[in-house]
Write a protein that holds these residues in place. Structure first.
Motif, PDB file in Angstrom:
ATOM      1  N   SER A  10       1.086  -1.059  -0.202  1.00 17.52           N
ATOM      2  CA  SER A  10      -0.810  -0.414   0.186  1.00 17.52           C
ATOM      3  C   SER A  10       0.668   1.444   0.100  1.00 17.52           C
ATOM      4  O   SER A  10       0.438   1.924  -0.818  1.00 17.52           O
ATOM      5  N   ARG A  13       1.690   1.762  -3.086  1.00 18.69           N
ATOM      6  CA  ARG A  13       0.553   2.048  -4.623  1.00 18.69           C
ATOM      7  C   ARG A  13       0.531   3.388  -4.409  1.00 18.69           C
ATOM      8  O   ARG A  13      -0.236   4.676  -4.735  1.00 18.69           O
ATOM      9  N   SER A  14       0.540   4.007  -2.690  1.00 19.65           N
ATOM     10  CA  SER A  14       0.215   5.276  -2.765  1.00 19.65           C
ATOM     11  C   SER A  14       1.049   6.361  -2.881  1.00 19.65           C
ATOM     12  O   SER A  14       0.694   7.188  -3.302  1.00 19.65           O
TER      13      SER A  14
END
Length: 360
Positions: A10, A13-14
């Motif tokens: 994540s 992904r951020s």
């Protein structure tokens, strides 16, 4: 953030989401094909569509679409060889490749039509690895242009770039100086290039060399600097082992930078093309972006995620990237050869990479 336990997919992904937001808030200039496609919309919708498909076909040729729902933009000089070698290792039918890894890897890829490229990137675990723009420039220069005679693809890069850069960007004073050094190479290799090589050696040799209209002290200092630099970049190799016809045939780093400043970035070779332009991060949305500067930890977290998702086989193993070749100290040595104004202009060439990927 010091280890993979503090990272997960994540986080990567951020970072990709942040890049996409920056693309939307401050979009870079459109690629030439898309500009032409937009201009043609009111003239010929068919021609506009053709130009747009040409762009996506071009982008498709840069990407690797693997059968297991993984899309990768293999940016040169950013761990691309390590990834290609590891991905090839997943197919037991392929012989290990030493050269042209990515070309071999493409035999595993699934075909994607130009009109489906954007969707394929969005719907798969699409990723790329980014690197500080100037570090990548130095790495590309050292690997492709600095000692071209010793590289497996050196003649290609010398013929297509190195020789042209020298012809256009080398000062005549330097041309004359290098010719004089080559003409008296035996003197230099026997005296100056000893372990105790010093400015005194350079002074002794230059008394036997004619440098028209030049300040002899400046010449001695320049010769000393040139040869010490070359001796430094050769590591364990000995400078006197280089055939003298190869001594100065390659462009210096400042000459290479002058070429970059004088050339449109869309015409750059992929090894030094800005990453945002090579992977078109503002035209297609990637899911994950990994930082080369934190490569080991971020790649470990990413691979763990892909294995959990069943996208990568459990046996997948990525060897550690050798990042010692072009360390931060080495990069600074090369950048120190440039004036402050030249460094500023070079940074401007890569300003979108600096901005989009958060480098300073």
């Amino acid at each position: 953030m010091s280890g993979p336990e503090f990272l997960n997919a994540s986080y990567l992904r951020s970072r990709a989401d942040d890049v996409w937001r920056r693309c939307r808030s401050r979009p870079p200039p459109q690629p030439e094909l898309l500009i032409r496609a937009s201009e043609m919309k009111n003239v010929s919708h068919q021609m506009s569509s053709i130009l747009e498909m040409q762009f996506f076909k071009q982008l498709s040729s840069s990407l690797i679409f693997l059968n297991n729902n993984l899309t990768w933009c293999p940016v040169p000089k950013v761990a691309s060889s390590s990834w290609a070698r590891a991905l090839l290792g997943l197919d037991p039918g392929l012989a290990p490749a030493k050269l042209f890894l990515q070309a071999t890897l493409r035999t595993l890829t699934r075909p994607v039509k130009p009109e489906a490229v954007s969707k394929a990137v969005r719907s798969s675990a699409s990723f790329l690895i980014v690197r500080h723009p100037l570090h990548r420039v130095v790495s590309a220069y050292r690997n492709k242009l600095e000692l071209s005679y010793a590289a497996h693809d050196g003649e290609y890069f010398y013929k297509n770039y190195g020789s042209l850069i020298v012809n256009k960007h080398r000062e005549m004073e330097d041309v004359h100086l290098y010719k004089q050094i080559e003409a008296h190479w035996d003197d230099f290799s026997n005296s100056f290039l000893s372990v105790s090589g010093s400015k005194d050696n350079a002074a002794q040799i230059t008394t036997r060399v004619s440098f028209k209209g030049a300040n002899r002290t400046n010449i001695e200092q320049k010769i000393f600097g040139i040869l010490k630099w070359k001796q430094g970049i050769l590591d364990s190799k000995k400078l006197h082992e280089i055939p003298k016809e190869y001594l100065f045939r390659d462009p210096t780093f400042p000459e290479f930078v002058q070429y970059l400043l004088a050339t449109d970035i869309e015409k750059y070779d992929e090894h030094w093309k800005p990453i945002y332009l090579y992977c078109h991060v503002c035209q297609v949305r990637y899911k994950y972006i990994i930082s080369y500067e934190n490569l080991q930890d971020e790649v470990s977290a990413f691979i763990k995620h892909l294995k959990v998702q069943g996208i990568l086989a459990q046996k997948f193993c990525l060897s550690n990237e050798n990042q010692s070749g072009t360390s931060a100290d080495v990069v600074q040595r090369y950048l120190s050869l440039l004036s402050a104004e030249t460094r500023r202009k070079l940074k401007q060439k890569y300003e979108r990479d600096f901005d989009l990927f958060g480098y300073t």
